[in-house]
Design an enzyme around this catalytic site. Sequence first.
Site, PDB file in Angstrom:
ATOM      1  N   ASP A   6     106.148  -8.558  39.862  1.00 28.71           N
ATOM      2  CA  ASP A   6     107.529  -8.129  39.824  1.00 28.71           C
ATOM      3  C   ASP A   6     107.831  -7.852  41.267  1.00 28.71           C
ATOM      4  O   ASP A   6     107.367  -6.965  41.978  1.00 28.71           O
ATOM      5  CB  ASP A   6     107.491  -6.495  39.068  1.00 28.71           C
ATOM      6  N   LYS A  38     119.383  -5.908  44.830  1.00 33.50           N
ATOM      7  CA  LYS A  38     118.389  -5.314  45.939  1.00 33.50           C
ATOM      8  C   LYS A  38     118.218  -6.027  46.953  1.00 33.50           C
ATOM      9  O   LYS A  38     117.914  -5.811  48.117  1.00 33.50           O
ATOM     10  CB  LYS A  38     116.994  -4.983  45.346  1.00 33.50           C
TER      11      LYS A  38
HETATM   12  C1  LIG Z   1     109.612  -2.260  41.294  1.00 30.62           C
HETATM   13  C2  LIG Z   1     111.011  -2.665  40.557  1.00 30.62           C
HETATM   14  N1  LIG Z   1     110.901  -3.177  39.444  1.00 30.62           N
HETATM   15  C3  LIG Z   1     111.742  -3.313  38.392  1.00 30.62           C
HETATM   16  C4  LIG Z   1     113.076  -2.681  38.992  1.00 30.62           C
HETATM   17  C5  LIG Z   1     114.335  -2.844  38.092  1.00 30.62           C
HETATM   18  O1  LIG Z   1     115.182  -3.487  38.452  1.00 30.62           O
HETATM   19  P1  LIG Z   1     116.706  -3.532  37.602  1.00 30.62           P
HETATM   20  O2  LIG Z   1     117.077  -2.215  37.329  1.00 30.62           O
HETATM   21  O3  LIG Z   1     117.525  -4.274  38.629  1.00 30.62           O
HETATM   22  O4  LIG Z   1     116.194  -4.610  36.647  1.00 30.62           O
HETATM   23  C6  LIG Z   1     113.276  -1.945  40.036  1.00 30.62           C
HETATM   24  C7  LIG Z   1     114.405  -1.271  40.380  1.00 30.62           C
HETATM   25  O5  LIG Z   1     114.453  -0.276  40.748  1.00 30.62           O
HETATM   26  C8  LIG Z   1     112.114  -1.810  40.865  1.00 30.62           C
HETATM   27  O6  LIG Z   1     112.116  -1.110  42.095  1.00 30.62           O
END
Ligand SMILES: Cc1ncc(COP(=O)(O)O)c(C=O)c1O
Length: 403
Positions: free
Chosen positions: A197, A223
């Site tokens: 991730d 992001k």
């Molecule tokens: C480490 C991590 N994984 C997954 C996500 C999920 O991202 P999204 O809500 O854009 O799918 C985030 C969002 O804060 C994150 O920081």
Amino acid sequence: MMDLRKDFPIFQNSMNGKRFTYLDTGASAQKPQKVIDSMNQAIVNNYSNIHRGLYNFSQLITEQYEAARSKIADFFAVNEKEIIFTRNATESINLVAQSWVRNNLSQGDEIIITQMEHHANIVPWQILREQIGIVLKIIPVLDNGELDLDSYKNLLSDKTKLVSIVHISNSIGIVNDVRNISKIAKKFNPEIKVIIDGSQAVVHNVINISDMGCDFYVFSGHKLYGPTGIGILWGKYSLLENMPPYQGGGDMIETVTFEKTTFQKPPARFEAGTSAIIEAIGLGAAIDYLKSIGMSNISAHEKELYNYAMDSLSNIDGLKFYGTSENKAAIISFCADWGHISDIAMILDQCGVAVRTGHHCCMPLMEKFGIEGTVRASFGCYNNKEDVDIFIKSLEKAKDMLS
Ligand SMILES: Cc1ncc(COP(=O)(O)O)c(C=O)c1O
């Protein structure tokens, strides 16, 4: 020191009548004018649907959409056939869960994740646990925020089929040595698949996905200074081509009869329905922008700001930091013995400072630390020393008011 604030039109605005000091890039990044312009131009100049139209505008926008895929592939040093547009990192993980994992794992097979995962890398596996009876094993986090790699090695078993880990923790900023974690898994059994991730990692560093030793890598466009509604799943083509579709509908089929449907090859197989065309183009423009600045310059700039902020914070009494190991990105997470995290955030807001408070979608990690949440200041390429100075001054004000 690099100053990119002028490239981001939102910073012309004040918040609560004060200079807007944005320290919540970990949640979502602000957008440079170039990204906004690219999306506007695609809508104004030649908007239409992709892939199906024989007319000029449809072909033009298809080229722009596919060019965005190539830019992303090039930026992360992978093949464009392996880049799938999703809605966000969450959808990318769910896609792998419901396609590759659901079709390759069965009752009793084990998936290893960590105690520092975002809920997006926990809940999809819990849903699968309900559906097919997989077993979820958790790598514990040490008190300094690092992963306990000895426990990880002990968790690997002949039932382990998948390891899914966060590259940089969104809540405490720890950078995991994902290459090593992949290597350990593959050495134990080359058949184990690894998902990374990279939601926070792509923002702070140069990432060469093909060098990570993983099988899937996911992140969200919003992001990475791009728009919302677009995310990426990278997967090894040898896996993607044998995976069934995640969703069915238009654009992902070759032929349809009422008796039988055949599917396109990846990536189209996984992009059912009308895609987020404009958002993909916007993400392509974000990549162009980042390339023009240089990811390694951004990384060095953020490191300098992080060190400056940590030095200044050491003058404020009563703060307890989480994620204290050396392997850190520009994300600072703390609590104060003189005030509740929500009260601190509200006072900062009145000073024009945006930070995030709470569990940061990492409730199990907060539970491990025995806290309800933290105040998190996360830095982006547009932050500068003035942001840090205002943040520190506002925090001192909060301390005076709450002590
Ligand atoms: C480490 C991590 N994984 C997954 C996500 C999920 O991202 P999204 O809500 O854009 O799918 C985030 C969002 O804060 C994150 O920081």
